[in-house]
Design an enzyme around this catalytic site. Structure first.
Site, mmCIF file in Angstrom:
data_model
loop_
_atom_site.group_PDB
_atom_site.id
_atom_site.type_symbol
_atom_site.label_atom_id
_atom_site.label_comp_id
_atom_site.label_asym_id
_atom_site.label_seq_id
_atom_site.Cartn_x
_atom_site.Cartn_y
_atom_site.Cartn_z
ATOM 1 C CG ASP B 11 -2.013 -0.996 1.154
ATOM 2 O OD1 ASP B 11 -2.303 -1.446 0.027
ATOM 3 O OD2 ASP B 11 -2.584 -1.344 2.195
ATOM 4 C CG ASP B 130 -11.977 -4.507 -4.618
ATOM 5 O OD1 ASP B 130 -11.031 -5.240 -4.972
ATOM 6 O OD2 ASP B 130 -11.817 -3.327 -4.242
#
Lengths: 204, 250
Positions: B11, B130
């Site tokens: 991230d 997702d």
């Protein structure tokens, strides 16, 4: 120190290729000017993306002619990924004429269930070849089309995808090309680039 | 033989590596380029960067980090998060990314996938899906899992591939962060519905989970926290996968 001219035909990511060559102490010139290619002793034709637009840009910029001339006058030429495909006579992708430095055509991978061929795969030499001890190796591929050399003698190494081999390294004389991305293939890819540069230096 | 890939995910916020729990409690963990280079040396087959910051300044910082990564990291780099159109996708590729992943913008405008594939080539277009369990299947979510779209995730996966996606990055929202294993049903359902590589994501608790995701049909298994916490190394995962008869690059 080798001087390498990388042909920029607008198809993205040349930064990692430049870095990979520079790590091998090459002096790298990334250019879209035919005049630079005319003088080059080592010409790299890189490429990602589609063959049609890439050939159009090479033709429009006058680079296609200078790359052909470079091969004719005995410069070392290395094609990488799409760059390998562009060295052949024709590509089914966009049904276009390519540079024609090697006899044969490029066609879509139509035998595999999973396409693109994406990931690390074996590169197995067909015999003693110009890349010497850099092969066999496991290298990184990302492509949907493969070259089918008309002359089996031009196949330097093959890679098997879902039970069927294709030409992953090709070459003839001072022209060589790899279907994988040596600049993204870790130490194995570095060894392939080093072998190519060494061969060019030895021939000089 | 084509190897299955083991992929650490980082991230990145404003060009810096961060770590937290579900986007909360984010702490600066240094330079993502250092981390990517470390993982590449440790045998990672590819690195994924997920940009979790918005805004132009953060985008510029991301591009600078990608440029540095391209010079130092010699395995493929896929970057996503904030790709809202062709221009940003091209920015990333020119900076040195090998692939770009797109999620919310593609759900909002599926034609974007067609456009990216036409201009950049399918092999560098990754659609991130997702998915959360719903009504006996899975629903695709936008906005980092925050917005249900009403679309069936498997149908959306198929459409994304028809439009030119060269790879799918499939994350189970239910399993993500739980370290109790991937949603193997989801991975199997998407893998059998499409003919491009599928990267399994969300829920890795250890090497065995990653091997299970590959056995379920994924071409690659992605994990974040188990690597960052040092709970498992890339080599651990590859040994486990090899022991399960899966081809990996050792």
């Amino acid at each position: 120190m080798s001087a390498v001219t990388v042909v920029d035909h607008g198809a993205g990511n040349l930064r990692s290729l430049r870095a990979a060559l520079e790590r091998l102490d090459a002096r790298v010139d990334v250019t879209d000017r035919p005049a630079d290619v005319e003088r080059a002793e080592i010409v790299v034709v890189p490429g990602v993306g589609a063959a049609g637009p890439a050939m159009e840009r090479l033709e429009a910029a006058g680079l296609a002619t200078t790359i052909r001339d470079a091969a004719d006058r005995g410069a070392h030429v290395l094609g990488i990924c799409l760059g390998l495909q562009l060295l052949f006579e024709r590509s089914e992708e966009g049904d276009i004429e390519c540079l024609g430095l090697l006899p044969g055509a490029v066609r879509r991978i139509d035998w595999a269930r999973t396409v693109p061929h994406m990931g690390w795969n074996d590169v197995s030499p067909s015999g003693a070849g110009p890349l010497g001890d850099a092969l066999p190796a496991v290298c990184y591929f990302a492509h949907t089309y493969v070259a089918e050399p008309a002359d089996a003698g031009d196949v330097i190494a093959t890679t098997e995808l879902e039970g069927r081999p294709f030409a992953s390294v090709v070459g003839r004389g001072r022209v060589a090309a790899v279907q994988f991305h040596p600049e993204r293939s870790g130490p194995a890819g570095r060894a392939v680039l080093a072998a190519f540069l060494r061969r060019a230096a030895d021939a000089a | 033989m084509l190897r299955r890939r083991i992929v650490p995910c980082l991230d990145v916020r404003r060009g810096r590596l961060v770590k937290g729990i579900r986007f909360r409690d984010l702490r600066d963990r240094g330079d993502p380029v250092d981390a990517a280079a470390r993982y590449a040396e440790a045998g990672a087959d590819e690195i994924v960067w997920l940009n979790i910051s918005a805004g132009e300044e953060a985008w510029a910082e991301l591009l600078r980090a990608v440029e540095r990564a391209a010079r130092r990291v010699d395995v493929p780099l896929c970057v996503g998060g904030g790709v809202d159109g062709l221009e940003r996708a091209r920015d990333l590729l020119l900076a040195g990314a090998d692939k770009v992943s797109v999620n919310t913008a593609a759900l909002d405008r599926p034609g974007l996938v067609t456009e990216l594939a036409a201009h950049l080539g399918s092999q560098c277009v990754v659609v991130a899906v997702d998915a959360a369990r719903a009504n006996g299947g899975w629903e695709a979510h936008a906005a980092g899992g925050g917005r249900p779209t009403g679309r069936d995730a498997v149908a959306w996966s198929r459409e994304a591939v028809e439009r030119g996606a060269g790879e799918l990055l499939v994350t189970s929202i239910d399993a993500d962060g739980g370290r109790a294993g991937y949603d193997l049903d989801l991975i199997a359902a998407v893998s059998s519905a499409v003919d491009v590589p599928v990267v399994a994501s969300g829920g890795a608790g250890g090497p065995a989970d990653m091997a299970a995701a590959l056995s379920a049909g994924a071409s690659a298994a992605l994990a974040a926290s188990i690597f960052h916490d040092g709970q498992a190394t890339v080599a651990d995962v590859k040994q486990e996968a090899a022991a399960c008869g899966l081809p990996v690059r050792l």
